[in-house]
Write an enzyme that holds these catalytic residues in place. Structure first.
Site, PDB file in Angstrom:
ATOM      1  N   TRP A 288       0.815  -1.226   0.000  1.00  0.00           N
ATOM      2  CA  TRP A 288       0.000   0.000   0.000  1.00  0.00           C
ATOM      3  C   TRP A 288       0.843   1.268   0.000  1.00  0.00           C
ATOM      4  O   TRP A 288       0.325   2.362  -0.199  1.00  0.00           O
ATOM      5  CB  TRP A 288      -0.911   0.021   1.223  1.00  0.00           C
ATOM      6  N   LYS A 289       2.128   1.140   0.286  1.00  0.00           N
ATOM      7  CA  LYS A 289       3.001   2.320   0.427  1.00  0.00           C
ATOM      8  C   LYS A 289       2.363   3.272   1.450  1.00  0.00           C
ATOM      9  O   LYS A 289       1.753   2.802   2.403  1.00  0.00           O
ATOM     10  CB  LYS A 289       3.251   2.961  -0.942  1.00  0.00           C
TER      11      LYS A 289
ATOM     12  N   SER B 158       3.932  -1.995 -12.090  1.00  0.00           N
ATOM     13  CA  SER B 158       2.771  -1.790 -12.965  1.00  0.00           C
ATOM     14  C   SER B 158       1.990  -3.074 -13.253  1.00  0.00           C
ATOM     15  O   SER B 158       1.482  -3.276 -14.358  1.00  0.00           O
ATOM     16  CB  SER B 158       3.192  -1.102 -14.272  1.00  0.00           C
TER      17      SER B 158
ATOM     18  N   GLY C 228       1.661  -2.466  -6.355  1.00  0.00           N
ATOM     19  CA  GLY C 228       1.567  -1.173  -5.692  1.00  0.00           C
ATOM     20  C   GLY C 228       0.212  -0.542  -5.935  1.00  0.00           C
ATOM     21  O   GLY C 228      -0.791  -0.896  -5.309  1.00  0.00           O
ATOM     22  N   GLY C 229       0.151   0.386  -6.892  1.00  0.00           N
ATOM     23  CA  GLY C 229      -1.064   1.158  -7.158  1.00  0.00           C
ATOM     24  C   GLY C 229      -2.332   0.314  -7.264  1.00  0.00           C
ATOM     25  O   GLY C 229      -3.361   0.644  -6.662  1.00  0.00           O
TER      26      GLY C 229
HETATM   27  P1  13P Z   1       3.184  -0.212  -8.920  1.00  0.00           P
HETATM   28  O1  13P Z   1       2.393  -1.520  -8.957  1.00  0.00           O
HETATM   29  O2  13P Z   1       2.349   0.948  -8.527  1.00  0.00           O
HETATM   30  O3  13P Z   1       3.967  -0.029 -10.171  1.00  0.00           O
HETATM   31  O4  13P Z   1       4.250  -0.370  -7.724  1.00  0.00           O
HETATM   32  C1  13P Z   1       5.020  -1.508  -7.644  1.00  0.00           C
HETATM   33  C2  13P Z   1       5.693  -1.517  -6.341  1.00  0.00           C
HETATM   34  O5  13P Z   1       6.551  -0.694  -6.063  1.00  0.00           O
HETATM   35  C3  13P Z   1       5.285  -2.547  -5.377  1.00  0.00           C
HETATM   36  O6  13P Z   1       6.183  -2.634  -4.317  1.00  0.00           O
END
Ligand code: 13P
Length: 267
Positions: free
Chosen positions: A18-19, A225, A246-247
């Site tokens: 989730w960052k 991505s 991530g996103g």
């Molecule tokens: P995204 O899926 O947003 O590109 O991010 C990947 C990521 O950094 C997962 O740790």
């Protein structure tokens, strides 16, 4: 119908990083809905493991919810201190994460390396700390666009993995995440073939450093991505055993669809 080629003994892992998103109240609502929607869809959690990586401040809430409702989700933290306790303002000990029943901890994410100057040595110390506290480290490695141009795709991730394993000598329970920096948050994922090529090199390093048995058992994730529309291609590759998302992990329907990649057309 093509077969899903994840190797026997390696349960695919879909991990949502989730960052710095979702506070503890949003986390409770999200995790509850995710578990319900996957259960409603009949997801077999033993065939594809699902885990979430919320910010530190959400972990206690997520733990309480998962434990009270017996939800079949794993969870972990996005970082850990190399130290166990003491005068390290702002840091979080692996002992605390273990006490919160975290299964995993992400270590050496490219955002930590780039924005916080984390070195391979610090990553290695954090990996050792995670293992000391019975946490499974998800060791992130990946090259920048510049690295790719100068050294090709595997050199930097392979060197980072060697560095991260500097203190790991015994049969360790680890996960490796190959996340090309140029693919993170860019909407431009690597191709499945690119991911497989690097994942195979990373597995060769595991064979060399930790032996065939550990290498055979260790899951290697692809990240950068990942979305519902491209996950199936990655999961067809023999050395890719899951994804670090991530996103797309913040979008409930999208993340649930990624988890259920086995149901996508063509698999
Ligand atoms: P995204 O899926 O947003 O590109 O991010 C990947 C990521 O950094 C997962 O740790």
């Amino acid at each position: 119908m093509a077969t899903v080629t994840s190797q026997p003994g390696r349960t695919p892992l879909i991990a949502g990083n989730w960052k710095m998103n979702l506070d503890h109240l949003q986390a409770i609502a999200f995790v509850q809905k995710l578990a319900w929607s996957l259960k409603d869809a009949g997801h077999d959690f033993t065939s594809v493991e699902v885990s979430v990586f919320p910010p530190f401040t959400d972990l206690r809430s997520v733990q309480t919810l998962i434990s009270a409702d017996k939800l079949p989700l794993a969870f972990g933290a996005q970082d850990v201190s190399a130290h166990d306790s003491g005068a390290y303002t702002g840091e979080i000990s692996g002992a605390f994460l273990n006490a919160l029943e975290c299964s995993y901890v992400i270590i050496g994410h490219s955002e930590r390396r780039t924005l916080h100057g984390e070195t391979d040595e610090q990553v290695a110390d954090k990996v050792a700390a995670a293992l000391r506290h019975n946490l499974i480290p998800i060791i992130c490695v990946g090259e920048t666009a510049e690295d790719l141009e100068q050294h090709g795709p595997s050199a930097v991730p392979v060197a980072q993995l060697r560095g991260a394993l500097a203190h790991v000598t015994t049969a360790a329970d680890i996960v490796v995440a190959y996340e090309p920096v140029w693919a993170i948050g860019s909407g431009q994922a690597a191709t499945p073939e690119q991911a497989e090529q690097v994942a195979a090199q990373l597995r060769a390093v595991l064979v060399e450093l930790l032996g065939q048995d550990v290498a055979d058992k260790t899951r290697i994730l692809y990240g950068g991505s990942v979305k519902a529309a491209n996950i199936a291609g990655f999961m067809r590759e023999p050395n890719v055993d899951g994804a670090l998302v991530g996103g797309a992990s913040l979008d409930l329907a999208e993340f649930a669809s990624i988890v259920r990649y086995q149901k996508h057309v063509g698999l």
